[in-house]
Every structure is written in structure tokens, then in C-alpha cells.
Write a protein that holds these residues in place. Structure first.
Motif, PDB file in Angstrom:
ATOM      1  N   GLN A  28       0.855  -1.172   0.000  1.00 47.60           N
ATOM      2  CA  GLN A  28       0.000   0.000   0.000  1.00 47.60           C
ATOM      3  C   GLN A  28       0.898   1.230   0.000  1.00 47.60           C
ATOM      4  OE1 GLN A  28      -2.667   0.308   3.332  1.00 47.60           O
ATOM      5  NE2 GLN A  28      -4.022   1.663   2.217  1.00 47.60           N
ATOM      6  N   MET A  29       0.980   1.873  -1.171  1.00 42.27           N
ATOM      7  CA  MET A  29       1.846   3.039  -1.308  1.00 42.27           C
ATOM      8  C   MET A  29       1.068   4.303  -0.967  1.00 42.27           C
ATOM      9  SD  MET A  29       4.115   2.104  -4.650  1.00 42.27           S
ATOM     10  CE  MET A  29       5.478   3.165  -4.212  1.00 42.27           C
ATOM     11  N   GLY A  30       1.595   5.056  -0.020  1.00 39.62           N
ATOM     12  CA  GLY A  30       1.012   6.331   0.348  1.00 39.62           C
ATOM     13  C   GLY A  30       1.968   7.455   0.009  1.00 39.62           C
ATOM     14  N   GLU A  31       1.553   8.662   0.294  1.00 41.56           N
ATOM     15  CA  GLU A  31       2.412   9.812   0.005  1.00 41.56           C
ATOM     16  C   GLU A  31       3.654   9.823   0.890  1.00 41.56           C
ATOM     17  OE1 GLU A  31       0.548  13.632  -0.222  1.00 41.56           O
ATOM     18  OE2 GLU A  31      -1.264  12.785  -1.109  1.00 41.56           O
ATOM     19  N   GLU A  32       3.497   9.445   2.146  1.00 40.25           N
ATOM     20  CA  GLU A  32       4.593   9.493   3.111  1.00 40.25           C
ATOM     21  C   GLU A  32       5.409   8.211   3.159  1.00 40.25           C
ATOM     22  OE1 GLU A  32       5.318  12.147   5.320  1.00 40.25           O
ATOM     23  OE2 GLU A  32       3.960  13.308   4.064  1.00 40.25           O
ATOM     24  N   GLN A  33       4.736   7.056   3.023  1.00 39.45           N
ATOM     25  CA  GLN A  33       5.428   5.785   3.186  1.00 39.45           C
ATOM     26  C   GLN A  33       4.719   4.679   2.417  1.00 39.45           C
ATOM     27  OE1 GLN A  33       5.221   5.008   7.408  1.00 39.45           O
ATOM     28  NE2 GLN A  33       3.266   3.968   7.255  1.00 39.45           N
ATOM     29  N   THR A  34       5.417   3.586   2.261  1.00 37.64           N
ATOM     30  CA  THR A  34       4.843   2.381   1.676  1.00 37.64           C
ATOM     31  C   THR A  34       4.725   1.348   2.775  1.00 37.64           C
ATOM     32  OG1 THR A  34       5.812   2.821  -0.483  1.00 37.64           O
ATOM     33  CG2 THR A  34       5.142   0.556  -0.031  1.00 37.64           C
ATOM     34  N   GLN A  35       3.533   0.804   2.941  1.00 35.78           N
ATOM     35  CA  GLN A  35       3.308  -0.246   3.923  1.00 35.78           C
ATOM     36  C   GLN A  35       3.234  -1.579   3.191  1.00 35.78           C
ATOM     37  OE1 GLN A  35       0.081   0.355   6.638  1.00 35.78           O
ATOM     38  NE2 GLN A  35       0.300  -1.654   7.546  1.00 35.78           N
ATOM     39  N   VAL A  36       3.957  -2.555   3.724  1.00 32.17           N
ATOM     40  CA  VAL A  36       3.970  -3.903   3.167  1.00 32.17           C
ATOM     41  C   VAL A  36       3.455  -4.844   4.242  1.00 32.17           C
ATOM     42  CG1 VAL A  36       5.416  -5.732   2.197  1.00 32.17           C
ATOM     43  CG2 VAL A  36       5.979  -3.326   1.746  1.00 32.17           C
ATOM     44  N   ILE A  37       2.440  -5.618   3.905  1.00 33.23           N
ATOM     45  CA  ILE A  37       1.880  -6.591   4.842  1.00 33.23           C
ATOM     46  C   ILE A  37       2.162  -7.976   4.283  1.00 33.23           C
ATOM     47  CG2 ILE A  37      -0.214  -7.431   5.972  1.00 33.23           C
ATOM     48  CD1 ILE A  37      -1.310  -4.538   5.667  1.00 33.23           C
ATOM     49  N   LEU A  38       2.777  -8.810   5.116  1.00 30.74           N
ATOM     50  CA  LEU A  38       3.168 -10.152   4.692  1.00 30.74           C
ATOM     51  C   LEU A  38       2.289 -11.198   5.363  1.00 30.74           C
ATOM     52  CD1 LEU A  38       7.017  -9.703   5.165  1.00 30.74           C
ATOM     53  CD2 LEU A  38       5.717  -9.445   3.043  1.00 30.74           C
ATOM     54  N   ASN A  39       1.995 -12.262   4.601  1.00 32.52           N
ATOM     55  CA  ASN A  39       1.236 -13.384   5.148  1.00 32.52           C
ATOM     56  C   ASN A  39       1.825 -14.664   4.578  1.00 32.52           C
ATOM     57  OD1 ASN A  39      -0.549 -15.204   6.144  1.00 32.52           O
ATOM     58  ND2 ASN A  39      -2.368 -14.258   5.290  1.00 32.52           N
ATOM     59  N   GLY A  40       2.463 -15.440   5.425  1.00 32.11           N
ATOM     60  CA  GLY A  40       3.123 -16.675   5.021  1.00 32.11           C
ATOM     61  C   GLY A  40       4.575 -16.617   5.448  1.00 32.11           C
ATOM     62  N   ASP A  41       5.239 -17.724   5.374  1.00 32.17           N
ATOM     63  CA  ASP A  41       6.629 -17.777   5.806  1.00 32.17           C
ATOM     64  C   ASP A  41       7.579 -17.402   4.673  1.00 32.17           C
ATOM     65  OD1 ASP A  41       5.820 -18.502   8.327  1.00 32.17           O
ATOM     66  OD2 ASP A  41       6.065 -20.647   7.972  1.00 32.17           O
ATOM     67  N   ILE A  42       8.685 -16.768   5.035  1.00 34.24           N
ATOM     68  CA  ILE A  42       9.676 -16.336   4.061  1.00 34.24           C
ATOM     69  C   ILE A  42      10.767 -17.408   4.027  1.00 34.24           C
ATOM     70  CG2 ILE A  42      11.207 -14.471   3.343  1.00 34.24           C
ATOM     71  CD1 ILE A  42       9.410 -12.666   5.210  1.00 34.24           C
ATOM     72  N   THR A  43      10.494 -18.437   3.266  1.00 36.56           N
ATOM     73  CA  THR A  43      11.393 -19.581   3.148  1.00 36.56           C
ATOM     74  C   THR A  43      12.356 -19.358   1.991  1.00 36.56           C
ATOM     75  OG1 THR A  43       9.896 -20.717   1.641  1.00 36.56           O
ATOM     76  CG2 THR A  43       9.601 -21.135   4.019  1.00 36.56           C
ATOM     77  N   LEU A  44      13.305 -20.267   1.861  1.00 37.85           N
ATOM     78  CA  LEU A  44      14.230 -20.212   0.741  1.00 37.85           C
ATOM     79  C   LEU A  44      13.470 -20.290  -0.584  1.00 37.85           C
ATOM     80  CD1 LEU A  44      17.151 -20.073  -0.173  1.00 37.85           C
ATOM     81  CD2 LEU A  44      17.265 -22.552   0.019  1.00 37.85           C
ATOM     82  N   GLN A  45      12.379 -21.039  -0.605  1.00 36.82           N
ATOM     83  CA  GLN A  45      11.591 -21.216  -1.823  1.00 36.82           C
ATOM     84  C   GLN A  45      11.020 -19.896  -2.348  1.00 36.82           C
ATOM     85  OE1 GLN A  45       8.444 -24.063  -1.378  1.00 36.82           O
ATOM     86  NE2 GLN A  45       7.945 -24.071  -3.537  1.00 36.82           N
ATOM     87  N   VAL A  46      10.638 -18.984  -1.462  1.00 41.25           N
ATOM     88  CA  VAL A  46      10.033 -17.714  -1.901  1.00 41.25           C
ATOM     89  C   VAL A  46      10.996 -16.537  -1.786  1.00 41.25           C
ATOM     90  CG1 VAL A  46       7.703 -18.478  -1.304  1.00 41.25           C
ATOM     91  CG2 VAL A  46       9.019 -17.155   0.362  1.00 41.25           C
ATOM     92  N   SER A  47      12.211 -16.788  -1.350  1.00 43.70           N
ATOM     93  CA  SER A  47      13.132 -15.685  -1.069  1.00 43.70           C
ATOM     94  C   SER A  47      13.448 -14.839  -2.300  1.00 43.70           C
ATOM     95  CB  SER A  47      14.418 -16.204  -0.428  1.00 43.70           C
ATOM     96  OG  SER A  47      15.095 -17.068  -1.309  1.00 43.70           O
TER      97      SER A  47
END
Length: 123
Positions: A28-47
Motif C-alpha cells: 500500500q503506497m502512500g504519500e509518506e510511506q509504503t506499507q507492506v503486509i506479509l502473510n506466510g513464511d519467508i522460506t528459501l523457496q520464496v526468497s
């Protein structure tokens, strides 16, 4: 293992070859900042997909907040990506990377690896 990328507006869903959900990245990009929401594990497979998304954001946003409330695990490759993003942002003036909403299990990974001291981690 191959991954698939499904893009739906500001949402990127990464699945395996059997369409099993691995990681969702909502930006979600805003004027001041970009917010990133993650759902799931950050494994080697998705890195690799995780790195592509965050490095791309770091080129267009000066202030990035990443919410980890839906993440229980991050691989060393995921940690490296976060460090690379922070280093890229630090090359420019008035930039920031904040990590937010980590559960105890994920925070333990950051503490055990020494990465907790390298980032601005918010409750």
C-alpha cells in the motif's frame, strides 16, 4: 521447486507448482510511506520473489514499513534481503525501513541471528 506469481492489484500471491499458498505480499503506497503486509513464511523457496518485490519498492519509496504479523519464519535469504533493502535506502537521504508486528517466534530468529540490533523493530 518453482513458484508462481499471481498479481491482483496491490497484492502479490506466491504459490508453489500445485497452487499451494506460500507467501502473500500486499503493498500500500502512500504519500509518506509504503506499507507492506506479509502473510506466510519467508522460506528459501520464496526468497527470490520476496527480494524482487522489496528491492523494487526500495527504488521508488523512501519510507517502508513491513508488517510481519502473518509471518512465523524467515530464512537467512530473507534476512539478507532485508539487510540489502536497508543498505539501499541508506544510500539516499531521509529514508527509513521499519519492521513491525513480529510475533515472539519471529523475533527470536532476529535476536538469535543478531539482526534485531540492525533494524528499527516496532511493536
Amino acid at each position: 521447486m518453482q513458484t508462481k506469481r499471481i498479481v491482483d492489484g496491490e497484492l502479490l500471491i506466491i504459490t508453489d507448482e500445485n497452487d499451494q499458498h506460500l507467501l502473500a505480499i500486499w503493498e500500500q503506497m502512500g504519500e509518506e510511506q509504503t506499507q507492506v503486509i506479509l502473510n506466510g513464511d519467508i522460506t528459501l523457496q520464496v526468497s527470490h520473489d520476496f527480494e524482487d518485490e522489496l528491492m523494487g519498492l526500495a527504488t521508488v519509496s523512501n519510507h517502508i514499513v513491513i508488517e510481519f504479523s502473518g509471518v512465523n519464519f524467515i530464512s537467512s535469504a530473507g534476512l539478507k534481503t532485508l539487510l540489502s533493502v536497508q543498505q539501499m535506502l541508506e544510500k539516499r537521504r531521509d529514508t527509513s525501513l521499519a519492521l513491525r508486528a513480529m510475533n515472539a517466534q519471529l523475533m527470536a530468529i532476529f535476536q538469535e541471528t543478531g539482526f534485531a540490533d540492525l533494524f528499527d523493530i516496532e511493536s
